[in-house]
Write a protein that holds these residues in place. Structure first.
Motif, mmCIF file in Angstrom:
data_model
loop_
_atom_site.group_PDB
_atom_site.id
_atom_site.type_symbol
_atom_site.label_atom_id
_atom_site.label_comp_id
_atom_site.label_asym_id
_atom_site.label_seq_id
_atom_site.Cartn_x
_atom_site.Cartn_y
_atom_site.Cartn_z
ATOM 1 N N LYS A 183 -92.936 103.828 78.952
ATOM 2 C CA LYS A 183 -93.738 103.730 77.732
ATOM 3 C C LYS A 183 -94.080 105.114 77.189
ATOM 4 O O LYS A 183 -94.114 105.334 75.975
ATOM 5 C CB LYS A 183 -95.023 102.944 78.000
ATOM 6 C CG LYS A 183 -95.875 102.727 76.752
ATOM 7 C CD LYS A 183 -97.071 101.851 77.028
ATOM 8 C CE LYS A 183 -97.871 101.617 75.750
ATOM 9 N NZ LYS A 183 -99.040 100.724 75.978
ATOM 10 N N ASP A 199 -93.527 91.003 86.114
ATOM 11 C CA ASP A 199 -94.314 91.909 85.276
ATOM 12 C C ASP A 199 -93.456 93.115 84.888
ATOM 13 O O ASP A 199 -93.906 94.255 84.895
ATOM 14 C CB ASP A 199 -95.589 92.362 85.987
ATOM 15 C CG ASP A 199 -96.640 92.916 85.015
ATOM 16 O OD1 ASP A 199 -96.571 92.583 83.814
ATOM 17 O OD2 ASP A 199 -97.523 93.668 85.462
ATOM 18 N N LYS A 230 -91.856 95.606 82.562
ATOM 19 C CA LYS A 230 -92.242 96.178 81.273
ATOM 20 C C LYS A 230 -92.104 97.693 81.370
ATOM 21 O O LYS A 230 -91.984 98.248 82.471
ATOM 22 C CB LYS A 230 -93.674 95.791 80.906
ATOM 23 C CG LYS A 230 -94.710 96.221 81.947
ATOM 24 C CD LYS A 230 -96.111 95.755 81.567
ATOM 25 C CE LYS A 230 -97.140 96.164 82.634
ATOM 26 N NZ LYS A 230 -98.502 95.718 82.277
ATOM 27 N N GLU A 260 -94.174 100.130 81.239
ATOM 28 C CA GLU A 260 -95.169 100.800 82.079
ATOM 29 C C GLU A 260 -94.820 100.744 83.557
ATOM 30 O O GLU A 260 -95.315 101.571 84.343
ATOM 31 C CB GLU A 260 -96.559 100.193 81.872
ATOM 32 C CG GLU A 260 -97.168 100.443 80.516
ATOM 33 C CD GLU A 260 -96.870 99.363 79.510
ATOM 34 O OE1 GLU A 260 -97.704 99.119 78.636
ATOM 35 O OE2 GLU A 260 -95.775 98.752 79.592
ATOM 36 N N ASN A 261 -93.988 99.799 83.948
ATOM 37 C CA ASN A 261 -93.627 99.647 85.359
ATOM 38 C C ASN A 261 -92.237 100.195 85.676
ATOM 39 O O ASN A 261 -91.653 99.865 86.710
ATOM 40 C CB ASN A 261 -93.733 98.176 85.774
ATOM 41 C CG ASN A 261 -95.177 97.726 85.898
ATOM 42 O OD1 ASN A 261 -96.067 98.548 86.126
ATOM 43 N ND2 ASN A 261 -95.415 96.435 85.751
ATOM 44 N N THR A 289 -97.968 90.279 81.660
ATOM 45 C CA THR A 289 -98.290 90.928 80.396
ATOM 46 C C THR A 289 -97.711 90.078 79.275
ATOM 47 O O THR A 289 -96.487 90.002 79.133
ATOM 48 C CB THR A 289 -97.699 92.352 80.359
ATOM 49 O OG1 THR A 289 -98.171 93.081 81.503
ATOM 50 C CG2 THR A 289 -98.095 93.080 79.085
ATOM 51 N N TYR A 309 -94.515 90.670 77.180
ATOM 52 C CA TYR A 309 -93.214 90.717 77.864
ATOM 53 C C TYR A 309 -92.908 89.424 78.614
ATOM 54 O O TYR A 309 -91.945 89.367 79.381
ATOM 55 C CB TYR A 309 -93.166 91.919 78.814
ATOM 56 C CG TYR A 309 -93.245 93.223 78.071
ATOM 57 C CD1 TYR A 309 -92.100 93.850 77.603
ATOM 58 C CD2 TYR A 309 -94.478 93.809 77.784
ATOM 59 C CE1 TYR A 309 -92.174 95.031 76.873
ATOM 60 C CE2 TYR A 309 -94.565 94.988 77.059
ATOM 61 C CZ TYR A 309 -93.409 95.593 76.603
ATOM 62 O OH TYR A 309 -93.487 96.760 75.881
ATOM 63 N N ASP A 336 -87.557 87.156 84.284
ATOM 64 C CA ASP A 336 -87.368 88.607 84.365
ATOM 65 C C ASP A 336 -86.283 89.077 83.401
ATOM 66 O O ASP A 336 -86.367 90.173 82.831
ATOM 67 C CB ASP A 336 -86.971 89.017 85.783
ATOM 68 C CG ASP A 336 -88.149 89.098 86.741
ATOM 69 O OD1 ASP A 336 -89.301 89.162 86.274
ATOM 70 O OD2 ASP A 336 -87.903 89.106 87.967
ATOM 71 N N ALA A 375 -87.796 89.427 80.019
ATOM 72 C CA ALA A 375 -88.609 90.650 79.965
ATOM 73 C C ALA A 375 -87.721 91.890 79.865
ATOM 74 O O ALA A 375 -88.053 92.850 79.158
ATOM 75 C CB ALA A 375 -89.515 90.737 81.188
ATOM 76 N N THR A 425 -87.734 94.795 76.843
ATOM 77 C CA THR A 425 -87.794 96.213 77.180
ATOM 78 C C THR A 425 -86.584 96.958 76.625
ATOM 79 O O THR A 425 -86.710 98.056 76.061
ATOM 80 C CB THR A 425 -87.875 96.384 78.706
ATOM 81 O OG1 THR A 425 -89.047 95.721 79.191
ATOM 82 C CG2 THR A 425 -87.942 97.844 79.101
ATOM 83 N N GLU A 465 -86.803 97.326 72.756
ATOM 84 C CA GLU A 465 -87.746 98.371 72.366
ATOM 85 C C GLU A 465 -87.160 99.765 72.614
ATOM 86 O O GLU A 465 -87.325 100.674 71.793
ATOM 87 C CB GLU A 465 -89.061 98.208 73.125
ATOM 88 C CG GLU A 465 -89.839 96.963 72.729
ATOM 89 C CD GLU A 465 -91.123 96.814 73.520
ATOM 90 O OE1 GLU A 465 -91.365 97.613 74.451
ATOM 91 O OE2 GLU A 465 -91.889 95.888 73.218
ATOM 92 N N LYS A 514 -90.304 96.264 68.159
ATOM 93 C CA LYS A 514 -90.533 95.092 69.003
ATOM 94 C C LYS A 514 -89.771 93.901 68.437
ATOM 95 O O LYS A 514 -89.759 93.695 67.217
ATOM 96 C CB LYS A 514 -92.035 94.774 69.088
ATOM 97 C CG LYS A 514 -92.843 95.862 69.779
ATOM 98 C CD LYS A 514 -94.296 95.455 69.922
ATOM 99 C CE LYS A 514 -95.103 96.554 70.604
ATOM 100 N NZ LYS A 514 -94.652 96.784 71.995
#
Length: 301
Positions: A123, A160, A162, A164-165, A198, A201, A217, A220, A224, A227, A233
């Motif tokens: 991110k 999860d 995304k 950030e992960n 989240t 996602y 998954d 998601a 990702t 983006e 988005k």
């Protein structure tokens, strides 16, 4: 540029390392004792845990993640933390998953000791090092997909996934992190006991609390990837509620990635849109097939 990616990889590894080194490293402070470790600087903090740059007496560096020292977290939160540690312990032997060393309790606080990598999550990375992310975009896609492939092949879903992960290391590689919400991969779609993740996602079946499997998954991953490739988005909206409605609305049209970025290969656009099918049966059945198609589209052996 995507098609030249594999040939330029070593050059950009060097450039990424230089960029990470030039004036962006936080000066080390005197360590605060925590068990047999010394905490030097706080790397990040979330809703329930914080991550520290830690070192042992031999001077080895680690990332130490621990729950906050507060009574507001109940047994359920602690169980999620520990379960995430246990799952990572089982599957961490892969270059695109964050390295694991141990977990337990120190001074009554649950903690996990992880590989320390210098870099940013996906991110933040596009704004911090746009030229590097642009050059690495193909590898980021492939290595992120390979991380999920490894999880699924070993019987778990991330749930999860995304930006950030996804950590981008100073060497230009991917590390998937944060396994607190991971679940065992069912043999057939299964309704989950908890509704976590989240929303931006989440797959439609997650948002609607329907039975799901590893293909959540894949959805998601599609968001990702969309983006990353377009800086847009796929489900835009003025409010989170509007975005979520468009996730599940079969009449909402998802624009082609090439509409935002005409230089993208047509094959790559088709891959991303296939991941974003609202019907799980129309998505990729397995991450291995997705990884194969990504490598073909990006001309990577």
């Amino acid at each position: 540029m995507l098609r030249r990616l594999a040939r330029n990889r070593l050059y950009w590894k060097h450039m990424f390392a230089q960029a990470m080194t030039n004036g962006n490293e936080t000066q080390m402070t005197q360590g605060t004792p925590f068990g047999r470790f010394f905490l030097h600087e706080k790397i990040s903090q979330g809703a329930m845990a914080e991550i520290w740059l830690a070192a042992d007496k031999e001077g080895n560096n680690f990332a130490l993640r621990r729950l906050y020292n507060t009574s507001i977290f109940g047994l359920k939160t602690k169980k999620l933390f520990v379960r995430g540690c246990e799952i990572l312990e089982k599957i961490h032997h892969h270059p695109n998953l964050i390295g694991y060393y141990e977990h337990g309790k120190i001074e009554g606080l649950p903690y996990v000791l992880l590989e320390y990598v210098e870099g940013h999550n996906l991110k933040l990375a596009p704004s911090r090092f746009p030229e590097v992310v642009e050059a690495y975009v193909g590898n980021i896609l492939i290595e992120s997909a390979q991380a999920l492939e490894h999880m699924h092949d070993n019987g778990f879903m991330h749930l999860d996934f995304k930006p950030e992960n996804i950590m981008i290391t100073r060497a230009g590689d991917v590390r998937l992190i944060d396994f607190d919400l991971a679940e065992e991969k069912p043999d057939k779609p299964k309704k989950m006991d908890k509704h976590s993740g989240t929303p931006a996602y989440m797959a439609p079946e997650q948002l609607q609390r329907l039975p799901l499997d590893h293909r959540a998954d894949i959805f998601a991953f599609g968001i990702t990837a969309y983006e990353l490739l377009t800086n847009k988005k796929p489900f835009n909206g003025d409010t989170q509620e509007e975005v979520i409605r468009r996730h599940v609305d079969p009449n909402f049209h998802i624009a082609s990635t090439r509409q935002h970025n005409p230089e993208l290969p047509l094959a790559l656009d088709k891959i991303v849109l296939k991941c974003l099918e609202r019907d799980p049966d129309k998505r990729y059945p397995y991450m291995s097939v997705l990884v194969r198609d990504l490598k073909t589209a990006l001309y990577v052996d």
